[in-house]
Design a protein around this motif. Sequence first.
Motif, PDB file in Angstrom:
ATOM      1  N   ASN A   9      -3.249  53.045  51.276  1.00 57.77           N
ATOM      2  CA  ASN A   9      -2.181  53.408  52.211  1.00 57.77           C
ATOM      3  C   ASN A   9      -1.642  52.145  52.857  1.00 57.77           C
ATOM      4  O   ASN A   9      -2.329  51.493  53.612  1.00 57.77           O
ATOM      5  N   ALA A  10      -0.369  51.789  52.544  1.00 56.84           N
ATOM      6  CA  ALA A  10       0.164  50.517  52.994  1.00 56.84           C
ATOM      7  C   ALA A  10       0.526  50.562  54.466  1.00 56.84           C
ATOM      8  O   ALA A  10       0.547  49.538  55.124  1.00 56.84           O
ATOM      9  N   GLY A  11       0.900  51.722  55.027  1.00 56.22           N
ATOM     10  CA  GLY A  11       1.285  51.794  56.426  1.00 56.22           C
ATOM     11  C   GLY A  11       2.710  51.308  56.621  1.00 56.22           C
ATOM     12  O   GLY A  11       3.629  51.746  55.941  1.00 56.22           O
ATOM     13  N   VAL A  12       2.894  50.364  57.549  1.00 56.06           N
ATOM     14  CA  VAL A  12       4.201  49.790  57.850  1.00 56.06           C
ATOM     15  C   VAL A  12       4.248  48.382  57.265  1.00 56.06           C
ATOM     16  O   VAL A  12       3.406  47.543  57.613  1.00 56.06           O
ATOM     17  N   THR A  13       5.200  48.148  56.390  1.00 54.87           N
ATOM     18  CA  THR A  13       5.315  46.870  55.690  1.00 54.87           C
ATOM     19  C   THR A  13       6.598  46.174  56.088  1.00 54.87           C
ATOM     20  O   THR A  13       7.681  46.746  55.986  1.00 54.87           O
ATOM     21  N   GLN A  14       6.456  44.918  56.538  1.00 56.71           N
ATOM     22  CA  GLN A  14       7.615  44.113  56.925  1.00 56.71           C
ATOM     23  C   GLN A  14       7.741  42.900  56.019  1.00 56.71           C
ATOM     24  O   GLN A  14       6.738  42.274  55.674  1.00 56.71           O
ATOM     25  N   THR A  15       8.976  42.566  55.696  1.00 56.03           N
ATOM     26  CA  THR A  15       9.257  41.318  54.985  1.00 56.03           C
ATOM     27  C   THR A  15      10.558  40.722  55.506  1.00 56.03           C
ATOM     28  O   THR A  15      11.462  41.468  55.897  1.00 56.03           O
ATOM     29  N   PRO A  16      10.684  39.381  55.525  1.00 53.84           N
ATOM     30  CA  PRO A  16       9.638  38.404  55.216  1.00 53.84           C
ATOM     31  C   PRO A  16       8.691  38.203  56.383  1.00 53.84           C
ATOM     32  O   PRO A  16       8.973  38.648  57.495  1.00 53.84           O
ATOM     33  N   LYS A  17       7.603  37.515  56.164  1.00 54.68           N
ATOM     34  CA  LYS A  17       6.667  37.195  57.227  1.00 54.68           C
ATOM     35  C   LYS A  17       7.184  36.035  58.075  1.00 54.68           C
ATOM     36  O   LYS A  17       7.018  36.041  59.285  1.00 54.68           O
ATOM     37  N   PHE A  18       7.774  35.058  57.428  1.00 56.20           N
ATOM     38  CA  PHE A  18       8.322  33.893  58.119  1.00 56.20           C
ATOM     39  C   PHE A  18       9.718  33.599  57.583  1.00 56.20           C
ATOM     40  O   PHE A  18       9.962  33.737  56.395  1.00 56.20           O
ATOM     41  N   GLN A  19      10.612  33.177  58.481  1.00 55.80           N
ATOM     42  CA  GLN A  19      11.968  32.837  58.066  1.00 55.80           C
ATOM     43  C   GLN A  19      12.547  31.827  59.036  1.00 55.80           C
ATOM     44  O   GLN A  19      12.378  31.968  60.254  1.00 55.80           O
ATOM     45  N   VAL A  20      13.241  30.819  58.489  1.00 56.33           N
ATOM     46  CA  VAL A  20      13.999  29.882  59.310  1.00 56.33           C
ATOM     47  C   VAL A  20      15.467  30.046  58.956  1.00 56.33           C
ATOM     48  O   VAL A  20      15.834  30.021  57.774  1.00 56.33           O
ATOM     49  N   LEU A  21      16.292  30.224  59.962  1.00 59.39           N
ATOM     50  CA  LEU A  21      17.725  30.416  59.778  1.00 59.39           C
ATOM     51  C   LEU A  21      18.498  29.337  60.522  1.00 59.39           C
ATOM     52  O   LEU A  21      18.020  28.820  61.534  1.00 59.39           O
ATOM     53  N   LYS A  22      19.675  29.066  60.035  1.00 64.06           N
ATOM     54  CA  LYS A  22      20.586  28.206  60.777  1.00 64.06           C
ATOM     55  C   LYS A  22      21.481  29.084  61.660  1.00 64.06           C
ATOM     56  O   LYS A  22      21.788  30.235  61.313  1.00 64.06           O
ATOM     57  N   THR A  23      21.884  28.528  62.788  1.00 62.71           N
ATOM     58  CA  THR A  23      22.777  29.247  63.677  1.00 62.71           C
ATOM     59  C   THR A  23      24.001  29.732  62.909  1.00 62.71           C
ATOM     60  O   THR A  23      24.631  28.963  62.166  1.00 62.71           O
ATOM     61  N   GLY A  24      24.329  31.001  63.099  1.00 61.79           N
ATOM     62  CA  GLY A  24      25.494  31.580  62.453  1.00 61.79           C
ATOM     63  C   GLY A  24      25.190  32.305  61.151  1.00 61.79           C
ATOM     64  O   GLY A  24      26.011  33.111  60.692  1.00 61.79           O
ATOM     65  N   GLN A  25      24.039  32.051  60.572  1.00 57.74           N
ATOM     66  CA  GLN A  25      23.684  32.748  59.348  1.00 57.74           C
ATOM     67  C   GLN A  25      23.319  34.201  59.650  1.00 57.74           C
ATOM     68  O   GLN A  25      22.932  34.544  60.778  1.00 57.74           O
ATOM     69  N   SER A  26      23.402  35.021  58.646  1.00 52.54           N
ATOM     70  CA  SER A  26      22.976  36.416  58.781  1.00 52.54           C
ATOM     71  C   SER A  26      21.776  36.658  57.881  1.00 52.54           C
ATOM     72  O   SER A  26      21.567  35.933  56.900  1.00 52.54           O
ATOM     73  N   MET A  27      21.000  37.637  58.232  1.00 47.72           N
ATOM     74  CA  MET A  27      19.868  38.006  57.394  1.00 47.72           C
ATOM     75  C   MET A  27      19.404  39.408  57.745  1.00 47.72           C
ATOM     76  O   MET A  27      19.791  39.957  58.791  1.00 47.72           O
ATOM     77  N   THR A  28      18.579  39.967  56.892  1.00 42.26           N
ATOM     78  CA  THR A  28      18.025  41.299  57.094  1.00 42.26           C
ATOM     79  C   THR A  28      16.514  41.242  57.044  1.00 42.26           C
ATOM     80  O   THR A  28      15.944  40.687  56.112  1.00 42.26           O
TER      81      THR A  28
END
Lengths: 117, 113
Positions: B1-20
């Motif tokens: 049973n996986a439960g609640v799964t989040q991805t990514p674990k780590f992320q670096v973004l530049k100001t103004g970028q978008s991501m999900t």
Amino acid sequence: AQSVAQPEDQVNVAEGNPLTVKCTYSVSGNPYLFWYVQYPNRGLQFLLKYITGDNLVKGSYGFEAEFNKSQTSFHLKKPSALVSDSALYFCAVRDWGSGAGSYQLTFGKGTKLSVIP
Amino acid sequence: NAGVTQTPKFQVLKTGQSMTLQCAQDMNHEYMSWYRQDPGMGLRLIHYSVGAGITDQGEVPNGYNVSRSTTEDFPLRLLSAAPSQTSVYFCASTPGLSGNTIYFGEGSWLTVV
């Protein structure tokens, strides 16, 4: 509006001694109360909850908490602390009388527990 | 049973970028939510959903968007990342209202530079 206060940012206790992490709450209706623990770089793990009934709630890892309606408190306790109990502890409340908004869980700011060998 | 799964674990973004940030749960829970955790501030609710097709704002919704097309998935979108969005993000789910326990994912550490 509901709110939670954890008055101590940090609690230090010697291994083997009893520990208490304090929590007080404010809701307009009746509270659901929760304690969660967070180890470094991990998510929150559920420890215990009070819904109704017995004011003394027993949870995981030997923890317990006492609901006190007159003092609006829900302090977390353990009779004998372990070094492995060192973590960040969060108290949270949900007001079950407020309809769809009662889904929202309001957290305290957290208390860092350090158990000293 | 996986439960609640989040991805990514780590992320670096530049100001103004978008991501999900992705979140999925396999427990058939109706209610899902996103929180952010900042030092000394506990966890604050960003958005929540009470079922597929239904979302609502929490305490700190500005700069974030969510959708709930299925029961299982509840992605969080950062529209134009800002340094103030540097935080740890937690997805959570619960079967329903009343006294049900909320289950948390392992967290996503986001840094915006």
